[in-house]
Design a protein around this motif. Structure first.
Motif, mmCIF file in Angstrom:
data_model
loop_
_atom_site.group_PDB
_atom_site.id
_atom_site.type_symbol
_atom_site.label_atom_id
_atom_site.label_comp_id
_atom_site.label_asym_id
_atom_site.label_seq_id
_atom_site.Cartn_x
_atom_site.Cartn_y
_atom_site.Cartn_z
ATOM 1 N N LEU A 1 0.827 -1.195 0.000
ATOM 2 C CA LEU A 1 0.000 0.000 0.000
ATOM 3 C C LEU A 1 0.865 1.250 0.000
ATOM 4 C CD1 LEU A 1 -2.642 -1.204 2.600
ATOM 5 C CD2 LEU A 1 -2.970 -0.978 0.131
ATOM 6 N N ALA A 2 0.289 2.343 -0.483
ATOM 7 C CA ALA A 2 1.011 3.610 -0.552
ATOM 8 C C ALA A 2 1.366 4.106 0.847
ATOM 9 C CB ALA A 2 0.170 4.651 -1.280
ATOM 10 N N GLN A 3 2.482 4.806 0.950
ATOM 11 C CA GLN A 3 2.936 5.315 2.242
ATOM 12 C C GLN A 3 1.854 6.163 2.898
ATOM 13 O OE1 GLN A 3 7.071 6.244 3.159
ATOM 14 N NE2 GLN A 3 6.486 8.383 3.341
ATOM 15 N N ALA B 1 1.755 1.875 6.359
ATOM 16 C CA ALA B 1 2.733 1.470 5.362
ATOM 17 C C ALA B 1 3.733 2.593 5.119
ATOM 18 C CB ALA B 1 2.032 1.117 4.048
ATOM 19 N N VAL B 2 5.013 2.241 5.029
ATOM 20 C CA VAL B 2 6.060 3.210 4.701
ATOM 21 C C VAL B 2 7.009 2.586 3.688
ATOM 22 C CG1 VAL B 2 5.960 4.431 6.899
ATOM 23 C CG2 VAL B 2 7.479 2.473 6.676
ATOM 24 N N ALA C 1 9.564 -10.952 7.246
ATOM 25 C CA ALA C 1 8.260 -10.334 7.002
ATOM 26 C C ALA C 1 8.388 -8.866 6.618
ATOM 27 C CB ALA C 1 7.383 -10.478 8.238
ATOM 28 N N GLY C 2 9.263 -8.133 7.313
ATOM 29 C CA GLY C 2 9.408 -6.713 7.036
ATOM 30 C C GLY C 2 10.135 -6.008 8.154
ATOM 31 N N GLU D 1 7.939 -6.585 3.453
ATOM 32 C CA GLU D 1 8.822 -7.333 2.551
ATOM 33 C C GLU D 1 8.068 -8.604 2.122
ATOM 34 O OE1 GLU D 1 12.513 -7.598 4.740
ATOM 35 O OE2 GLU D 1 12.793 -5.424 4.696
ATOM 36 N N GLU D 2 8.245 -9.707 2.822
ATOM 37 C CA GLU D 2 7.448 -10.884 2.487
ATOM 38 C C GLU D 2 5.992 -10.714 2.910
ATOM 39 O OE1 GLU D 2 9.097 -14.498 3.949
ATOM 40 O OE2 GLU D 2 10.721 -14.543 2.468
ATOM 41 N N HIS D 3 5.771 -9.956 3.978
ATOM 42 C CA HIS D 3 4.409 -9.698 4.466
ATOM 43 C C HIS D 3 4.075 -8.228 4.222
ATOM 44 C CE1 HIS D 3 0.830 -9.762 6.945
ATOM 45 N NE2 HIS D 3 1.337 -8.838 7.735
ATOM 46 N N LEU D 4 3.149 -7.962 3.309
ATOM 47 C CA LEU D 4 2.829 -6.580 2.938
ATOM 48 C C LEU D 4 1.807 -5.945 3.864
ATOM 49 C CD1 LEU D 4 2.666 -6.967 -0.950
ATOM 50 C CD2 LEU D 4 4.595 -6.219 0.466
ATOM 51 N N GLY D 5 1.045 -6.779 4.586
ATOM 52 C CA GLY D 5 -0.010 -6.258 5.458
ATOM 53 C C GLY D 5 -1.234 -7.129 5.343
ATOM 54 N N TRP D 6 -2.389 -6.571 5.724
ATOM 55 C CA TRP D 6 -3.605 -7.377 5.631
ATOM 56 C C TRP D 6 -3.923 -7.693 4.177
ATOM 57 C CZ3 TRP D 6 -5.212 -2.741 8.731
ATOM 58 C CH2 TRP D 6 -5.461 -1.636 7.922
ATOM 59 N N GLU D 7 -4.641 -8.785 3.988
ATOM 60 C CA GLU D 7 -4.933 -9.268 2.641
ATOM 61 C C GLU D 7 -6.367 -8.987 2.208
ATOM 62 O OE1 GLU D 7 -1.699 -12.925 2.517
ATOM 63 O OE2 GLU D 7 -3.785 -13.370 3.057
#
Length: 247
Positions: free
Chosen positions: A8-10, A79-80, A107-108, A127-133
């Protein structure tokens, strides 16, 4: 329902995580209330699981690290693009950093910080985990709001840290916009402070009653808001959250 497959965008809320004194108890409570199942997560700070709603990752539950004074509660992560750079901006803007930046395995990269009035939030460089899906459906995060006694200072702080566009809301709040879309709001109040996490539910009244049956409590009865029918609840360990009727 919104499926999330990319970073997601910062400045966009991208994850929520509960720190609790009773890890197993919290898992049982939220599993019964929101229909969550659980999968493994990174453990640099102790026991931690990812909550799944319909097989999609939506939140995390971790244990309070030994020797810390961190209270039971939910934290909203934003997200950053670079946790190190944004953490430095938090310092420069007068905020405080409680932890990080640190690596959460593959993960990040994360930071736990607080704004000028002490409201806690997180930074997440996925990184491997971007956040909620998934968002916007029962069992998943649907909205975020900051309660603050100093809305102008809070608005200026988050604008400087993340760079989102801020715009007045129709109900006297300030909306945070990322790429033209509202992602959260800032609301001035003298009653409490901090970021509030809202999870979706198909029936606000039923969820509130169910929370009491499971040992939690209703902090604020179901009522109508500009976002929809909402109730504020607390889990058995005291962690507060909101449910918002969707669908």
């Amino acid at each position: 329902m919104t499926a999330v497959k990319v970073r997601l965008a910062q400045g966009t809320p991208c994850w929520v995580s509960l720190t609790t004194s009773d890890h197993e108890g919290a898992m049982a409570f939220y599993g019964a209330l929101l229909g969550w199942e659980y999968g493994p997560g990174p453990t640099p700070l102790g026991a931690y699981v990812r909550a799944l709603s319909g097989g999609a990752k939506v939140a995390g539950i971790g244990v309070t690290p030994p020797g810390t004074s961190h209270s039971v509660g939910w934290t909203t992560y934003f997200a950053v693009d670079s946790a190190d750079e944004v953490t430095q901006r938090v310092h420069e803007c007068g905020g405080t950093v409680a932890m990080g930046p640190l690596q959460a395995e593959r993960a990040g990269r994360l930071t736990i910080a607080a704004d000028l009035t002490g409201s806690v939030f997180g930074l997440w460089q996925g990184e491997e985990h971007l956040g909620w899906e998934v968002t916007g459906e029962p069992g998943a995060p649907v909205w975020h709001e900051l309660l603050t006694p100093d809305e102008p200072s809070a608005t200026a702080f988050y604008q400087a840290v993340f760079g989102p566009v801020l715009t007045p809301g129709e109900d006297g709040t300030t909306r945070l916009l990322v790429d033209g879309c509202p992602v959260a709001e800032i609301r001035s109040t003298t009653e409490g402070r901090g970021w509030r996490v809202h999870f979706g539910t198909a029936d606000c009244e039923l969820t509130a009653r169910r929370a009491e049956e499971l040992g939690g409590r209703v902090v604020q009865e179901p009522h109508d808001t500009p976002q929809g029918r909402m109730a504020r609840l607390a889990d058995p360990q005291g962690g507060r959250f909101c449910v918002l009727q969707v669908g």
